[in-house]
Design a protein around this motif. Structure first.
Motif, mmCIF file in Angstrom:
data_model
loop_
_atom_site.group_PDB
_atom_site.id
_atom_site.type_symbol
_atom_site.label_atom_id
_atom_site.label_comp_id
_atom_site.label_asym_id
_atom_site.label_seq_id
_atom_site.Cartn_x
_atom_site.Cartn_y
_atom_site.Cartn_z
ATOM 1 N N MET A 33 0.508 -1.564 -0.071
ATOM 2 C CA MET A 33 0.030 -0.147 -0.274
ATOM 3 C C MET A 33 0.934 1.650 0.124
ATOM 4 O O MET A 33 -0.005 1.943 -0.451
ATOM 5 C CB MET A 33 -1.330 0.517 1.149
ATOM 6 C CG MET A 33 -2.479 -1.205 1.555
ATOM 7 S SD MET A 33 -3.214 -0.867 2.986
ATOM 8 C CE MET A 33 -3.750 0.611 3.600
ATOM 9 N N GLY A 34 2.222 1.435 0.855
ATOM 10 C CA GLY A 34 2.825 2.689 0.971
ATOM 11 C C GLY A 34 3.545 2.104 -0.478
ATOM 12 O O GLY A 34 3.364 3.795 -0.791
ATOM 13 N N ASP A 35 3.679 1.428 -1.596
ATOM 14 C CA ASP A 35 4.781 1.605 -2.138
ATOM 15 C C ASP A 35 3.524 1.685 -3.412
ATOM 16 O O ASP A 35 3.847 2.693 -4.287
ATOM 17 C CB ASP A 35 5.201 0.983 -2.597
ATOM 18 C CG ASP A 35 6.208 -0.167 -2.717
ATOM 19 O OD1 ASP A 35 7.022 0.810 -1.654
ATOM 20 O OD2 ASP A 35 6.816 -1.330 -2.119
ATOM 21 N N PHE A 36 2.132 1.553 -3.440
ATOM 22 C CA PHE A 36 0.907 2.172 -4.176
ATOM 23 C C PHE A 36 1.055 3.790 -4.197
ATOM 24 O O PHE A 36 0.768 4.413 -5.236
ATOM 25 C CB PHE A 36 -0.066 1.505 -4.248
ATOM 26 C CG PHE A 36 -1.165 2.572 -4.702
ATOM 27 C CD1 PHE A 36 -1.300 2.342 -6.346
ATOM 28 C CD2 PHE A 36 -1.983 2.452 -3.974
ATOM 29 C CE1 PHE A 36 -2.705 2.662 -6.288
ATOM 30 C CE2 PHE A 36 -3.261 3.457 -5.017
ATOM 31 C CZ PHE A 36 -3.844 3.339 -5.828
ATOM 32 N N LEU A 37 1.210 4.271 -2.925
ATOM 33 C CA LEU A 37 0.885 5.794 -2.460
ATOM 34 C C LEU A 37 1.727 6.487 -3.081
ATOM 35 O O LEU A 37 0.653 7.758 -3.284
ATOM 36 C CB LEU A 37 0.043 5.520 -0.996
ATOM 37 C CG LEU A 37 -0.941 4.995 -0.425
ATOM 38 C CD1 LEU A 37 -1.106 5.297 1.236
ATOM 39 C CD2 LEU A 37 -2.359 5.936 -0.886
ATOM 40 N N SER A 38 3.107 5.739 -2.874
ATOM 41 C CA SER A 38 4.176 7.216 -3.486
ATOM 42 C C SER A 38 4.202 6.793 -4.312
ATOM 43 O O SER A 38 4.133 7.934 -5.105
ATOM 44 C CB SER A 38 4.817 6.215 -2.580
ATOM 45 O OG SER A 38 5.282 6.767 -1.453
ATOM 46 N N ASP A 39 4.160 6.004 -5.275
ATOM 47 C CA ASP A 39 4.548 5.319 -6.858
ATOM 48 C C ASP A 39 3.707 6.027 -8.047
ATOM 49 O O ASP A 39 3.787 6.634 -8.900
ATOM 50 C CB ASP A 39 4.969 3.946 -6.802
ATOM 51 C CG ASP A 39 6.373 4.360 -5.778
ATOM 52 O OD1 ASP A 39 7.052 5.313 -5.576
ATOM 53 O OD2 ASP A 39 6.728 3.086 -5.266
ATOM 54 N N SER A 40 2.638 5.326 -7.644
ATOM 55 C CA SER A 40 0.885 4.878 -7.904
ATOM 56 C C SER A 40 0.150 5.510 -8.045
ATOM 57 O O SER A 40 -0.404 6.521 -8.893
ATOM 58 C CB SER A 40 1.134 3.660 -8.728
ATOM 59 O OG SER A 40 2.364 3.069 -8.967
ATOM 60 N N SER A 41 -0.290 6.526 -6.851
ATOM 61 C CA SER A 41 -1.311 7.045 -6.601
ATOM 62 C C SER A 41 -1.550 8.325 -7.920
ATOM 63 O O SER A 41 -2.481 8.686 -7.140
ATOM 64 C CB SER A 41 -1.715 6.956 -5.459
ATOM 65 O OG SER A 41 -0.825 7.674 -4.422
ATOM 66 N N GLY A 42 -0.718 8.659 -7.530
ATOM 67 C CA GLY A 42 -0.589 10.852 -8.083
ATOM 68 C C GLY A 42 -0.201 11.185 -6.435
ATOM 69 O O GLY A 42 -0.101 12.575 -6.701
ATOM 70 N N LEU A 43 -0.508 10.971 -5.432
ATOM 71 C CA LEU A 43 -1.036 11.407 -4.010
ATOM 72 C C LEU A 43 1.186 11.873 -3.665
ATOM 73 O O LEU A 43 1.097 12.852 -2.707
ATOM 74 C CB LEU A 43 -0.963 10.691 -2.784
ATOM 75 C CG LEU A 43 -2.913 10.170 -3.128
ATOM 76 C CD1 LEU A 43 -3.011 9.123 -2.477
ATOM 77 C CD2 LEU A 43 -3.262 12.056 -3.224
ATOM 78 N N GLY A 44 1.711 11.345 -3.895
ATOM 79 C CA GLY A 44 3.066 11.133 -3.620
ATOM 80 C C GLY A 44 3.527 10.844 -1.663
ATOM 81 O O GLY A 44 2.698 10.189 -1.503
ATOM 82 N N TYR A 45 4.915 10.939 -1.710
ATOM 83 C CA TYR A 45 5.425 11.296 -0.651
ATOM 84 C C TYR A 45 4.239 11.534 0.433
ATOM 85 O O TYR A 45 3.658 10.589 1.465
ATOM 86 C CB TYR A 45 6.726 10.936 -0.280
ATOM 87 C CG TYR A 45 7.427 10.666 -1.760
ATOM 88 C CD1 TYR A 45 7.756 8.785 -1.498
ATOM 89 C CD2 TYR A 45 8.522 11.341 -2.646
ATOM 90 C CE1 TYR A 45 8.086 8.222 -2.527
ATOM 91 C CE2 TYR A 45 9.174 10.115 -3.353
ATOM 92 C CZ TYR A 45 8.924 8.675 -3.714
ATOM 93 O OH TYR A 45 9.744 8.468 -4.443
#
Length: 194
Positions: free
Chosen positions: A81-93
């Motif tokens: 989930m962390g990788d998805f949120l950071s890398d793919s969701s557009g939300l950034g870190y």
């Protein structure tokens, strides 16, 4: 499970993801669905076994096996989930860290709702701590050009140590406040002898 060996997942100059299998490339949604399904199966088996979900009461090998299986899958799901949120969701870190922090705040509020079992809240919070750590850690360490603060390992560690010490100090102050007797306004009046 989520990634494959395509160049979008490789850092500069790398030719593979690592020493083992190079990834199934299923993507984050499919990977998350698989991990959630596995976790739900573990909890269903745990529930059907009749054993408690209360961690302090787990004393058998079977209970330990179920507990540690849930921990393993929860950690994997949280990291994904962390990788998805950071890398793919557009939300950034930073956006990923704020989203997870908000979800954790909702869980804290739900602790006051008697119909929501605290065991359920614990396991949801446990899963969410992994993406919070991943996104917040990346936000502190990654270069500014990639959306981070570029504090590096030492700087990030110093910030996190400061936060940890502040929270421990706050908890100590709260503990002392609740332990000290509070005046009620009804204390007996003592007279001085002259």
């Amino acid at each position: 499970m989520n990634r494959d060996a395509s160049t979008k997942f490789l850092s500069g100059g790398a030719t593979s993801l690592g020493w083992g299998p190079q990834g199934l490339g299923l993507g984050y949604p499919t990977g998350a669905a698989i991990l959630i399904s596995i976790l739900l199966v573990i909890f269903a088996v745990w529930k059907m076994s009749g054993m408690t979900f209360q961690i302090r009461d787990i004393v058998t090998f079977r209970g330990e096996a179920l507990f540690w299986s849930a921990i393993l899958v929860s950690n994997t799901l949280g990291t994904s989930m962390g990788d998805f949120l950071s890398d793919s969701s557009g939300l950034g870190y930073a956006g990923g860290a704020l989203l997870v922090s908000g979800a954790l705040a909702v869980l804290v509020a739900l602790m006051k709702v008697p119909v929501v079992p605290n065991v359920l809240l614990f396991w949801i919070a446990f899963v969410l701590t992994r993406p919070l750590g991943a996104t917040a850690g990346d936000f502190l360490t990654k270069p500014v050009a990639k959306g981070g603060l570029d504090l590096g390992t030492a700087g990030s560690s110093a910030v996190l140590l400061g936060i940890l010490l502040s929270l421990v100090a706050y908890a100590q102050v709260q503990e002392r406040r609740t332990a000290a007797p509070r005046p009620t306004g009804r204390e007996p009046v003592t007279q001085r002898a002259d």
